[in-house]
Design a protein around this motif. Sequence first.
Motif, short mmCIF file in Angstrom:
data_model
loop_
_atom_site.label_atom_id
_atom_site.label_comp_id
_atom_site.label_asym_id
_atom_site.label_seq_id
_atom_site.Cartn_x
_atom_site.Cartn_y
_atom_site.Cartn_z
N GLU A 27 -2.63 14.10 3.02
CA GLU A 27 -2.40 12.86 2.51
C GLU A 27 -3.62 11.84 1.26
OE1 GLU A 27 -1.07 13.22 5.36
OE2 GLU A 27 0.80 12.70 5.44
N TYR A 31 -3.82 12.29 -2.70
CA TYR A 31 -4.08 10.71 -3.39
C TYR A 31 -5.25 10.81 -4.18
CZ TYR A 31 -5.45 5.55 -4.12
OH TYR A 31 -5.75 5.04 -5.00
N ASP A 48 -0.55 1.52 -10.06
CA ASP A 48 0.28 1.67 -9.53
C ASP A 48 0.94 3.20 -10.80
OD1 ASP A 48 1.06 -0.07 -8.19
OD2 ASP A 48 2.09 -1.43 -10.31
N ALA A 51 0.82 5.38 -7.24
CA ALA A 51 1.41 4.65 -6.02
C ALA A 51 2.00 5.16 -4.93
CB ALA A 51 2.09 3.17 -6.60
N LYS A 52 2.98 6.10 -5.67
CA LYS A 52 3.41 7.20 -4.26
C LYS A 52 2.84 7.77 -3.66
CE LYS A 52 5.16 10.98 -5.62
NZ LYS A 52 5.31 12.12 -6.05
N GLU A 55 1.21 5.02 -0.95
CA GLU A 55 1.98 4.40 -0.03
C GLU A 55 2.58 5.41 1.17
OE1 GLU A 55 3.19 2.12 0.70
OE2 GLU A 55 2.49 0.76 -0.95
N LYS A 58 -0.45 5.30 2.79
CA LYS A 58 -0.84 4.44 4.06
C LYS A 58 0.25 4.07 5.08
CE LYS A 58 0.62 -0.55 3.27
NZ LYS A 58 1.16 -1.46 2.07
N THR A 59 1.01 5.00 4.79
CA THR A 59 2.17 4.89 5.58
C THR A 59 1.21 5.55 7.47
OG1 THR A 59 3.73 4.69 4.42
CG2 THR A 59 4.42 6.06 6.30
N THR A 62 -1.14 3.93 8.91
CA THR A 62 -0.34 2.66 9.85
C THR A 62 0.51 3.69 11.06
OG1 THR A 62 0.55 1.34 7.70
CG2 THR A 62 1.52 1.43 9.98
#
Length: 71
Positions: A27, A31, A48, A51-52, A55, A58-59, A62
């Motif tokens: 990921e 990015y 943005d 942004a996809k 995210e 970030k996911t 997390t």
Amino acid sequence: MSGTNAWTRSRERMRLFPELFAQCAGEAATYGKCVAATTTGRQELRKDMCAKEFEALKTCFTNAVSDKGVK
């Protein structure tokens, strides 16, 4: 005064960062490629644009943190 303070907790989280980052290498690479591709020449990264990809990164972070039980 002894015990756990904010600095100790932060240091523990930072010590885990390389392991957590390794879990999200794909990921992070995606990015990074998006950012590099959208900022060629004199172009500036705009909000943005990736942004996809962000995210998804970030996911992943997390989820990696949750799996480790990091607070």
